[in-house]
Motif scaffolding. Structure first.
Motif, short mmCIF file in Angstrom:
data_model
loop_
_atom_site.label_atom_id
_atom_site.label_comp_id
_atom_site.label_asym_id
_atom_site.label_seq_id
_atom_site.Cartn_x
_atom_site.Cartn_y
_atom_site.Cartn_z
N LEU A 1 0.51 -1.21 0.11
CA LEU A 1 -0.09 -0.58 -0.02
C LEU A 1 1.41 0.98 -0.36
O LEU A 1 0.18 2.42 -0.13
N GLY A 2 2.11 0.87 0.24
CA GLY A 2 2.99 2.27 0.26
C GLY A 2 3.61 2.36 1.41
O GLY A 2 4.00 3.32 1.44
N TYR A 3 3.31 2.07 2.18
CA TYR A 3 4.03 2.50 3.71
C TYR A 3 4.69 1.68 4.15
O TYR A 3 5.06 0.83 3.45
N ASP A 4 5.80 2.31 4.94
CA ASP A 4 6.53 1.16 5.94
C ASP A 4 6.55 0.77 6.70
O ASP A 4 5.60 1.20 7.76
N LEU A 5 6.39 -1.09 7.28
CA LEU A 5 5.95 -1.44 8.97
C LEU A 5 7.00 -0.49 10.09
O LEU A 5 8.40 -0.92 9.95
N VAL A 6 6.67 -0.13 10.83
CA VAL A 6 7.75 0.10 11.49
C VAL A 6 7.31 -1.19 13.12
O VAL A 6 8.78 -0.91 13.53
N ARG B 1 -1.59 -5.11 17.19
CA ARG B 1 -0.97 -3.74 17.21
C ARG B 1 0.11 -3.48 16.22
O ARG B 1 1.02 -4.18 15.54
N ILE B 2 -0.28 -2.96 15.18
CA ILE B 2 0.31 -2.57 13.63
C ILE B 2 0.60 -0.98 13.88
O ILE B 2 0.22 0.04 13.45
N THR B 3 1.91 -0.68 13.44
CA THR B 3 2.79 0.40 13.32
C THR B 3 2.62 1.25 12.34
O THR B 3 4.14 -0.16 11.76
N ILE B 4 2.99 1.52 11.52
CA ILE B 4 2.96 1.71 10.41
C ILE B 4 3.62 3.37 9.91
O ILE B 4 3.21 4.88 10.53
N ASP B 5 4.59 3.55 8.93
CA ASP B 5 5.00 5.44 8.88
C ASP B 5 4.98 5.61 7.38
O ASP B 5 4.60 4.07 6.17
N TRP B 6 5.33 6.90 6.68
CA TRP B 6 5.61 6.48 4.87
C TRP B 6 6.90 6.62 4.89
O TRP B 6 8.01 6.32 5.93
N PRO B 7 7.69 5.92 3.81
CA PRO B 7 8.75 5.29 3.51
C PRO B 7 9.80 7.45 4.53
O PRO B 7 9.23 8.09 3.13
N TRP B 8 10.65 6.86 4.12
CA TRP B 8 11.19 8.58 4.45
C TRP B 8 12.26 8.44 3.18
O TRP B 8 13.39 7.91 2.79
N GLN B 9 12.38 9.63 3.29
CA GLN B 9 12.94 10.10 2.24
C GLN B 9 13.67 11.99 2.66
O GLN B 9 12.87 12.64 3.19
N PRO C 1 9.49 4.03 18.52
CA PRO C 1 10.38 3.20 18.21
C PRO C 1 11.77 3.39 17.08
O PRO C 1 10.91 3.46 16.51
N LEU C 2 12.74 3.33 17.75
CA LEU C 2 14.29 3.12 16.39
C LEU C 2 15.07 1.91 16.30
O LEU C 2 14.82 1.28 17.52
N SER C 3 14.74 0.87 15.67
CA SER C 3 15.00 -0.34 15.39
C SER C 3 16.12 -0.88 14.83
O SER C 3 17.01 -1.62 14.38
N ARG C 4 15.70 0.35 13.03
CA ARG C 4 16.66 -0.31 11.90
C ARG C 4 17.64 0.98 11.91
O ARG C 4 17.42 2.20 12.19
N GLU C 5 18.66 0.47 11.03
CA GLU C 5 19.67 1.16 10.51
C GLU C 5 19.10 3.23 10.22
O GLU C 5 19.54 4.24 10.39
N GLN C 6 18.25 2.87 9.17
CA GLN C 6 17.85 3.87 8.21
C GLN C 6 16.73 4.62 9.81
O GLN C 6 17.43 5.73 9.15
N ASP C 7 16.30 4.01 10.58
CA ASP C 7 15.84 4.81 11.41
C ASP C 7 16.78 5.98 12.61
O ASP C 7 16.43 6.94 12.06
N PHE C 8 17.77 5.41 12.57
CA PHE C 8 18.99 6.22 12.86
C PHE C 8 19.41 6.97 12.50
O PHE C 8 19.70 8.14 12.48
N VAL C 9 19.56 6.93 11.12
CA VAL C 9 19.79 7.31 9.76
C VAL C 9 18.94 9.19 9.86
O VAL C 9 19.16 10.29 10.01
N ARG C 10 17.64 8.47 10.17
CA ARG C 10 16.77 10.11 9.73
C ARG C 10 16.59 10.52 11.36
O ARG C 10 16.44 11.76 11.18
N PHE C 11 17.18 10.51 12.51
CA PHE C 11 16.89 11.10 13.57
C PHE C 11 18.35 11.56 13.74
O PHE C 11 18.44 11.62 15.61
N VAL C 12 18.98 11.65 13.39
CA VAL C 12 19.85 12.13 13.80
C VAL C 12 19.82 13.61 13.84
O VAL C 12 19.61 14.09 13.34
#
Length: 187
Positions: free
Chosen positions: A14-19, A30-38, A81-92
């Motif tokens: 559907l075009g979302y990211d599974l968090v 409980r499913i938590t979703i977000d938009w893919p980060w760019q 929650p921050l779990s993937r490497e991409q999450d840490f890059v996004r929130f530096v």
């Protein structure tokens, strides 16, 4: 198919990211979703997005015979929650809370309590640019309108390097500002 795979395929389709997927003993799924980060884009999940994913997941879970009592689809919220490497890059540069799997131990003697596992500070890349560190100061927070002496010596900043394997939990620190959203300052 496994629950993780069904949910992952449906959400990304559907075009979302599974968090996060959380399944409780009471039957809540409980499913938590977000938009893919760019870089440069800040889209936020709204009720219509959650409703769309919820409807599609109900069909997918029913087809595969996954048992649950209640399905809840939500956005990550202010304590994401921050779990993937991409999450840490996004929130530096953001304020985060981390919990280590094991206490600091003898290497921390004199700097911080060696049994400490929880930290709140600013997320940064380490000196090598490959790892992560959290930087904090034990100075009390200055309240609005409070006068601070010009002679006051600032407490030193502490830095703790870590790898994602050493973390039990990492989340954005839930900081609420009732004066409105401020644009990020470019470094």
């Amino acid at each position: 198919m496994a629950l993780q795979q069904i949910v992952q395929e449906t959400v990304t389709g559907l075009g979302y990211d599974l968090v996060e997927i959380d399944r409780t003993a009471g039957g809540l799924l409980r499913i938590t979703i977000d938009w893919p980060w760019q870089p440069g884009s800040e889209l936020f999940i709204n009720v219509e997005d959650c409703e769309k994913v919820n409807r599609q997941l109900q069909f997918a879970l029913e087809v595969d015979g996954v048992a649950y009592n209640r399905l809840e689809v939500s956005s990550p919220g202010i304590d994401r929650p921050l779990s993937r490497e991409q999450d840490f890059v996004r929130f530096v540069g953001e304020l985060i809370d981390i919990t280590l799997k094991a206490p600091m131990g003898e290497s921390a003697v004199g700097l911080v309590n060696p049994t400490r596992k929880k930290f709140r500070g600013t997320l940064e890349r380490d000196a090598t640019g490959q790892g992560w560190q959290i930087v904090w100061s034990d100075a009390p927070v200055v309240k609005p309108g409070q006068k601070v002496s010009k002679k006051r010596i600032p407490l030193p900043a502490h830095a703790l390097g870590f790898t994602l394997d050493e973390l039990r939990d990492a989340r954005l620190a839930p900081v609420v500002d009732f004066k409105g959203r401020k644009p990020k300052l470019e470094a």
